[in-house]
Design an enzyme around this catalytic site. Structure first.
Site, mmCIF file in Angstrom:
data_model
loop_
_atom_site.group_PDB
_atom_site.id
_atom_site.type_symbol
_atom_site.label_atom_id
_atom_site.label_comp_id
_atom_site.label_asym_id
_atom_site.label_seq_id
_atom_site.Cartn_x
_atom_site.Cartn_y
_atom_site.Cartn_z
ATOM 1 N N LYS A 18 0.818 -1.216 0.000
ATOM 2 C CA LYS A 18 0.000 0.000 0.000
ATOM 3 C C LYS A 18 0.856 1.273 0.000
ATOM 4 O O LYS A 18 2.076 1.216 0.248
ATOM 5 C CB LYS A 18 -0.932 -0.040 1.210
ATOM 6 C CG LYS A 18 -1.975 -1.167 1.140
ATOM 7 C CD LYS A 18 -2.958 -1.092 2.311
ATOM 8 C CE LYS A 18 -4.017 -2.183 2.218
ATOM 9 N NZ LYS A 18 -5.013 -2.070 3.329
ATOM 10 N N TYR A 38 -12.581 -1.817 -3.688
ATOM 11 C CA TYR A 38 -13.070 -1.966 -2.307
ATOM 12 C C TYR A 38 -14.595 -1.833 -2.228
ATOM 13 O O TYR A 38 -15.113 -1.472 -1.175
ATOM 14 C CB TYR A 38 -12.398 -0.931 -1.407
ATOM 15 C CG TYR A 38 -10.985 -1.318 -0.972
ATOM 16 C CD1 TYR A 38 -10.763 -2.428 -0.153
ATOM 17 C CD2 TYR A 38 -9.879 -0.574 -1.362
ATOM 18 C CE1 TYR A 38 -9.486 -2.783 0.260
ATOM 19 C CE2 TYR A 38 -8.586 -0.923 -0.948
ATOM 20 C CZ TYR A 38 -8.410 -2.030 -0.134
ATOM 21 O OH TYR A 38 -7.138 -2.382 0.282
ATOM 22 N N ASN A 83 -2.058 0.246 7.046
ATOM 23 C CA ASN A 83 -1.592 -1.069 7.496
ATOM 24 C C ASN A 83 -0.684 -1.791 6.491
ATOM 25 O O ASN A 83 -0.560 -3.011 6.516
ATOM 26 C CB ASN A 83 -2.777 -1.933 7.930
ATOM 27 C CG ASN A 83 -3.762 -2.197 6.804
ATOM 28 O OD1 ASN A 83 -3.581 -1.709 5.690
ATOM 29 N ND2 ASN A 83 -4.792 -2.975 7.088
ATOM 30 N N HIS A 137 -2.130 -5.410 1.619
ATOM 31 C CA HIS A 137 -3.413 -6.098 1.396
ATOM 32 C C HIS A 137 -3.160 -7.566 1.099
ATOM 33 O O HIS A 137 -2.168 -7.915 0.462
ATOM 34 C CB HIS A 137 -4.124 -5.468 0.182
ATOM 35 C CG HIS A 137 -5.278 -6.272 -0.328
ATOM 36 N ND1 HIS A 137 -6.543 -6.180 0.236
ATOM 37 C CD2 HIS A 137 -5.373 -7.198 -1.317
ATOM 38 C CE1 HIS A 137 -7.349 -7.024 -0.401
ATOM 39 N NE2 HIS A 137 -6.668 -7.640 -1.344
ATOM 40 N N GLU A 142 -9.354 -10.163 -7.834
ATOM 41 C CA GLU A 142 -8.382 -9.086 -7.623
ATOM 42 C C GLU A 142 -7.210 -9.191 -8.604
ATOM 43 O O GLU A 142 -6.707 -8.178 -9.093
ATOM 44 C CB GLU A 142 -7.914 -9.109 -6.163
ATOM 45 C CG GLU A 142 -9.056 -8.705 -5.226
ATOM 46 C CD GLU A 142 -8.782 -8.936 -3.747
ATOM 47 O OE1 GLU A 142 -7.692 -9.420 -3.388
ATOM 48 O OE2 GLU A 142 -9.697 -8.624 -2.944
HETATM 49 P P1 IDP Z 1 -8.293 -6.674 5.424
HETATM 50 O O1 IDP Z 1 -7.451 -5.719 4.613
HETATM 51 O O2 IDP Z 1 -7.520 -7.230 6.590
HETATM 52 O O3 IDP Z 1 -8.951 -7.743 4.593
HETATM 53 P P2 IDP Z 1 -10.874 -5.386 5.539
HETATM 54 O O4 IDP Z 1 -11.857 -5.522 6.662
HETATM 55 O O5 IDP Z 1 -11.184 -6.090 4.263
HETATM 56 O O6 IDP Z 1 -9.447 -5.799 6.099
HETATM 57 O O7 IDP Z 1 -10.721 -3.822 5.275
HETATM 58 C C1 IDP Z 1 -10.059 -3.360 4.112
HETATM 59 C C2 IDP Z 1 -9.121 -2.248 4.512
HETATM 60 O O8 IDP Z 1 -9.892 -1.145 4.996
HETATM 61 C C3 IDP Z 1 -8.173 -2.590 5.661
HETATM 62 O O9 IDP Z 1 -6.991 -3.225 5.223
HETATM 63 C C4 IDP Z 1 -7.885 -1.234 6.244
HETATM 64 O O10 IDP Z 1 -6.876 -0.559 5.500
HETATM 65 C C5 IDP Z 1 -9.200 -0.504 6.055
HETATM 66 N N1 IDP Z 1 -10.023 -0.584 7.264
HETATM 67 C C6 IDP Z 1 -10.738 -1.632 7.711
HETATM 68 N N2 IDP Z 1 -11.364 -1.367 8.850
HETATM 69 C C7 IDP Z 1 -11.054 -0.082 9.157
HETATM 70 C C8 IDP Z 1 -11.411 0.799 10.236
HETATM 71 O O11 IDP Z 1 -12.137 0.455 11.166
HETATM 72 N N3 IDP Z 1 -10.870 2.053 10.176
HETATM 73 C C9 IDP Z 1 -10.059 2.465 9.170
HETATM 74 N N4 IDP Z 1 -9.701 1.669 8.128
HETATM 75 C C10 IDP Z 1 -10.188 0.413 8.121
HETATM 76 MG MG MG Z 2 -10.365 -7.607 3.120
#
Ligand code: IDP
Ligand code: MG
Length: 140
Positions: free
Chosen positions: A11, A51, A114, A117, A128
């Site tokens: 990312k 997304y 984070n 992905h 994807e």
């Molecule tokens: P993942 O990336 O671990 O699969 P997902 O729930 O699919 O997690 O969420 C996609 C992305 O959205 C996450 O990687 C993160 O960057 C962002 N995200 C998810 N939940 C939150 C939140 O509560 N606050 C801010 N960003 C979030």
């Molecule tokens: Mg996800």
């Protein structure tokens, strides 16, 4: 039966901090073969589409803004049990909750930044990969 292919995005935060090569080093050390890899950027429309499952979530607009904020590196990865193993390699969504030694623990800052992905299912891995790569670039 689980598949042997998954998809990743390094990312914008991790690319901007010059962590791309260290992260791919960890991915290879974890046993993944990099089938194809490329540098790219997302438009707002592409990020919203990638997304779209999160449309309506309070973090959606921030997520789109973040994912379009700079260059990313996308890659298709191969390993037995790829999706599940890669989710273990990257760690929990929130780096503060991710296990020691995981990519998100080491390179992630917080849930909205984070570092990486990883696909969450075989079906999404295929979707994807097709979002970024032609069948000539990655076949499965
Ligand atoms: P993942 O990336 O671990 O699969 P997902 O729930 O699919 O997690 O969420 C996609 C992305 O959205 C996450 O990687 C993160 O960057 C962002 N995200 C998810 N939940 C939150 C939140 O509560 N606050 C801010 N960003 C979030
Ligand atoms: Mg996800």
């Amino acid at each position: 039966m689980s598949g042997n292919i998954t998809f990743t995005i390094v990312k914008p935060d991790a690319v901007a901090n010059n962590h791309t090569e260290a992260i791919f080093g960890m991915i290879e050390k974890a046993g993944f073969e990099i089938l194809s890899r490329k540098d790219t950027t997302l438009t707002k429309e592409q990020a919203e589409s990638f997304y779209d499952i999160h449309k309506g979530q309070p973090f959606f607009s921030g997520l789109v803004e973040f994912m379009t904020s700079g260059p990313i590196v996308v890659a298709a990865l191969k390993k037995k049990n790829a999706v599940e193993d890669f989710r273990m390699t990257i760690g929990k969504t929130d780096p503060l909750e991710a296990a020691e030694g995981t990519i998100r623990k080491i390179y992630g800052e917080k849930v909205s930044r984070n570092a990486i992905h990883g696909s969450d299912s075989d079906e999404n891995a295929q979707r994807e990969i097709r979002f970024f790569f032609t069948p000539e670039e990655v076949e499965f």
